[in-house]
Design a protein around this motif. Sequence first.
Motif, PDB file in Angstrom:
ATOM      1  N   ALA A   1     -34.231  31.695  -3.407  1.00  0.00           N
ATOM      2  CA  ALA A   1     -33.578  32.033  -4.675  1.00  0.00           C
ATOM      3  C   ALA A   1     -34.103  33.357  -5.222  1.00  0.00           C
ATOM      4  O   ALA A   1     -33.332  34.196  -5.709  1.00  0.00           O
ATOM      5  CB  ALA A   1     -33.820  30.906  -5.682  1.00  0.00           C
ATOM      6  N   LEU A   2     -35.414  33.574  -5.153  1.00  0.00           N
ATOM      7  CA  LEU A   2     -35.992  34.830  -5.645  1.00  0.00           C
ATOM      8  C   LEU A   2     -35.591  36.006  -4.764  1.00  0.00           C
ATOM      9  O   LEU A   2     -35.381  37.124  -5.266  1.00  0.00           O
ATOM     10  CB  LEU A   2     -37.515  34.696  -5.709  1.00  0.00           C
ATOM     11  N   ASN A   3     -35.467  35.764  -3.464  1.00  0.00           N
ATOM     12  CA  ASN A   3     -34.963  36.823  -2.577  1.00  0.00           C
ATOM     13  C   ASN A   3     -33.560  37.250  -3.005  1.00  0.00           C
ATOM     14  O   ASN A   3     -33.229  38.439  -3.018  1.00  0.00           O
ATOM     15  CB  ASN A   3     -34.928  36.336  -1.135  1.00  0.00           C
ATOM     16  N   ASN A   4     -32.728  36.259  -3.344  1.00  0.00           N
ATOM     17  CA  ASN A   4     -31.356  36.570  -3.764  1.00  0.00           C
ATOM     18  C   ASN A   4     -31.355  37.353  -5.076  1.00  0.00           C
ATOM     19  O   ASN A   4     -30.520  38.247  -5.270  1.00  0.00           O
ATOM     20  CB  ASN A   4     -30.557  35.276  -3.926  1.00  0.00           C
ATOM     21  N   VAL A   5     -32.264  37.012  -5.984  1.00  0.00           N
ATOM     22  CA  VAL A   5     -32.361  37.764  -7.241  1.00  0.00           C
ATOM     23  C   VAL A   5     -32.686  39.226  -6.946  1.00  0.00           C
ATOM     24  O   VAL A   5     -32.055  40.150  -7.468  1.00  0.00           O
ATOM     25  CB  VAL A   5     -33.437  37.147  -8.164  1.00  0.00           C
ATOM     26  N   ARG A   6     -33.684  39.448  -6.098  1.00  0.00           N
ATOM     27  CA  ARG A   6     -34.102  40.820  -5.782  1.00  0.00           C
ATOM     28  C   ARG A   6     -33.007  41.619  -5.095  1.00  0.00           C
ATOM     29  O   ARG A   6     -32.786  42.795  -5.386  1.00  0.00           O
ATOM     30  CB  ARG A   6     -35.351  40.800  -4.895  1.00  0.00           C
TER      31      ARG A   6
ATOM     32  N   HIS B   1     -29.548  40.857  -4.852  1.00  0.00           N
ATOM     33  CA  HIS B   1     -28.159  40.843  -5.306  1.00  0.00           C
ATOM     34  C   HIS B   1     -27.962  40.861  -6.821  1.00  0.00           C
ATOM     35  O   HIS B   1     -26.898  41.269  -7.293  1.00  0.00           O
ATOM     36  CB  HIS B   1     -27.444  39.599  -4.750  1.00  0.00           C
ATOM     37  N   ALA B   2     -28.964  40.406  -7.584  1.00  0.00           N
ATOM     38  CA  ALA B   2     -28.724  40.240  -9.019  1.00  0.00           C
ATOM     39  C   ALA B   2     -28.745  41.554  -9.787  1.00  0.00           C
ATOM     40  O   ALA B   2     -28.127  41.668 -10.847  1.00  0.00           O
ATOM     41  CB  ALA B   2     -29.759  39.274  -9.613  1.00  0.00           C
ATOM     42  N   GLY B   3     -29.491  42.541  -9.260  1.00  0.00           N
ATOM     43  CA  GLY B   3     -29.572  43.818  -9.962  1.00  0.00           C
ATOM     44  C   GLY B   3     -30.491  43.770 -11.161  1.00  0.00           C
ATOM     45  O   GLY B   3     -30.425  44.640 -12.038  1.00  0.00           O
ATOM     46  N   VAL B   4     -31.363  42.754 -11.236  1.00  0.00           N
ATOM     47  CA  VAL B   4     -32.338  42.656 -12.328  1.00  0.00           C
ATOM     48  C   VAL B   4     -33.706  42.329 -11.725  1.00  0.00           C
ATOM     49  O   VAL B   4     -33.805  41.910 -10.576  1.00  0.00           O
ATOM     50  CB  VAL B   4     -31.941  41.561 -13.348  1.00  0.00           C
ATOM     51  N   GLN B   5     -34.729  42.523 -12.516  1.00  0.00           N
ATOM     52  CA  GLN B   5     -36.097  42.246 -12.060  1.00  0.00           C
ATOM     53  C   GLN B   5     -36.719  41.084 -12.835  1.00  0.00           C
ATOM     54  O   GLN B   5     -37.933  40.921 -12.824  1.00  0.00           O
ATOM     55  CB  GLN B   5     -36.968  43.493 -12.233  1.00  0.00           C
ATOM     56  N   GLU B   6     -35.893  40.293 -13.508  1.00  0.00           N
ATOM     57  CA  GLU B   6     -36.382  39.151 -14.272  1.00  0.00           C
ATOM     58  C   GLU B   6     -35.648  37.886 -13.849  1.00  0.00           C
ATOM     59  O   GLU B   6     -34.469  37.924 -13.507  1.00  0.00           O
ATOM     60  CB  GLU B   6     -36.190  39.344 -15.784  1.00  0.00           C
ATOM     61  N   ALA B   7     -36.374  36.778 -13.901  1.00  0.00           N
ATOM     62  CA  ALA B   7     -35.772  35.475 -13.619  1.00  0.00           C
ATOM     63  C   ALA B   7     -36.580  34.406 -14.351  1.00  0.00           C
ATOM     64  O   ALA B   7     -37.711  34.658 -14.783  1.00  0.00           O
ATOM     65  CB  ALA B   7     -35.744  35.186 -12.116  1.00  0.00           C
ATOM     66  N   ALA B   8     -35.988  33.229 -14.486  1.00  0.00           N
ATOM     67  CA  ALA B   8     -36.671  32.118 -15.148  1.00  0.00           C
ATOM     68  C   ALA B   8     -36.622  30.887 -14.252  1.00  0.00           C
ATOM     69  O   ALA B   8     -35.618  30.641 -13.570  1.00  0.00           O
ATOM     70  CB  ALA B   8     -36.019  31.809 -16.497  1.00  0.00           C
ATOM     71  N   LEU B   9     -37.719  30.155 -14.241  1.00  0.00           N
ATOM     72  CA  LEU B   9     -37.805  28.922 -13.452  1.00  0.00           C
ATOM     73  C   LEU B   9     -38.113  27.762 -14.395  1.00  0.00           C
ATOM     74  O   LEU B   9     -39.048  27.841 -15.202  1.00  0.00           O
ATOM     75  CB  LEU B   9     -38.878  29.046 -12.376  1.00  0.00           C
ATOM     76  N   TYR B  10     -37.320  26.700 -14.282  1.00  0.00           N
ATOM     77  CA  TYR B  10     -37.533  25.482 -15.056  1.00  0.00           C
ATOM     78  C   TYR B  10     -37.720  24.325 -14.077  1.00  0.00           C
ATOM     79  O   TYR B  10     -36.928  24.158 -13.146  1.00  0.00           O
ATOM     80  CB  TYR B  10     -36.341  25.188 -15.968  1.00  0.00           C
ATOM     81  N   MET B  11     -38.767  23.527 -14.286  1.00  0.00           N
ATOM     82  CA  MET B  11     -38.987  22.358 -13.439  1.00  0.00           C
ATOM     83  C   MET B  11     -39.275  21.151 -14.321  1.00  0.00           C
ATOM     84  O   MET B  11     -40.188  21.179 -15.146  1.00  0.00           O
ATOM     85  CB  MET B  11     -40.138  22.585 -12.460  1.00  0.00           C
ATOM     86  N   ASN B  12     -38.471  20.109 -14.117  1.00  0.00           N
ATOM     87  CA  ASN B  12     -38.653  18.861 -14.858  1.00  0.00           C
ATOM     88  C   ASN B  12     -38.903  17.745 -13.849  1.00  0.00           C
ATOM     89  O   ASN B  12     -38.075  17.499 -12.971  1.00  0.00           O
ATOM     90  CB  ASN B  12     -37.415  18.548 -15.703  1.00  0.00           C
TER      91      ASN B  12
END
Length: 371
Positions: free
Chosen positions: A291-296, A298-309
Amino acid sequence: MVMKDNSNITILKEIAELLNEETEMIPMLHGALSKFLNGTNFKTGWIFFINDKGKAELVAHENLPEALQYNECEHLKTGGCWCVSRYRNNELKKASNIIECQRIEAALEANVGDPAGITHHATVPLQSGDERFGILNVASANTVSFSDEELELLESVAFQMGSAIKRIYLTKQEQEIALVQERNRLARDLHDSVNQLLFSVTLTARAGIEMSEQQEIKETFKEIQQLTQSALTEMRALIWQLRPKGLESGLIEAIKAYAEMLNINLTVHVSGVIQFPSRIEETLFRIAQEALNNVRKHAGVQEAALYMNVTPTDILLVIKDEGRGFIIDNELNIPSIGLQSIKDRANAVGGTADIVSEIGKGTELLIRLPY
């Protein structure tokens, strides 16, 4: 009840041969159960695996009557019963007759098909030494109690199956260890050879920029440096995928470190106790990596958020970004090998992966895994 012509020794021998030959868990359970039913007057049977938390999973069955097969064995998969309760309380030590079965009673009350005379069953734990795996249940039409001889035979078969289950688990563990060792070897080779070469090219390009006086040559060296730096980042990510660094310090710390290596600013929100089986932990880590590879990429941003419940029964992992997003067409294949890999990893451990994305509004990945 009178046993069929096959002697007990013959039945046990045939089952032992099958168990010794089979290397896959579910086919082994089906095959052994089928041979046992064909060699005795027991007519139907089913197997539950029960984990350390007492959760029962129906993993195999043979010759179930219509009432118990209804809606993919709905009544066997839900509700409570005496045999599972006794197993959870460590009170089921040997083959026993069941006076009544709530799961069978629920199927009969629902009137969802022919029960074929099945009202009661015998049960026996599946174990190898002190290690327990679940229970084997067998039944016959119009039978409420089984003889001591039949229960003894059932115990013998359960002992054979428990030993085979243990063997397959040990084999899988050995294979996983060998796979990890091979990954580590490949990671070392890549780090010591290709990674070092790319780093050398980066230094050479930087020197070329400083030494060249012509602007066109400088621009060429700059492009070489940028391409090499990108390749170096890709190589480091690949090495991480082969040999996760930091996982021994905890799943969340490993994910944070990977995001940092990709130059992604990752915010993390966790609720619940993070303590999973190793297979679930690695699956979550690999999914987060992809998922983080895809952010780097394809997303065009350098920020992401992770939520784990984390709940007592499952894990919800959400990774989202506010990037460029994409259009999802449910009638077409997933547009990314990486996203397909995420779905495959989740499905492999009985979980699900859903993707929500919209052009200009980012992407959200929702993973739910049982454990």
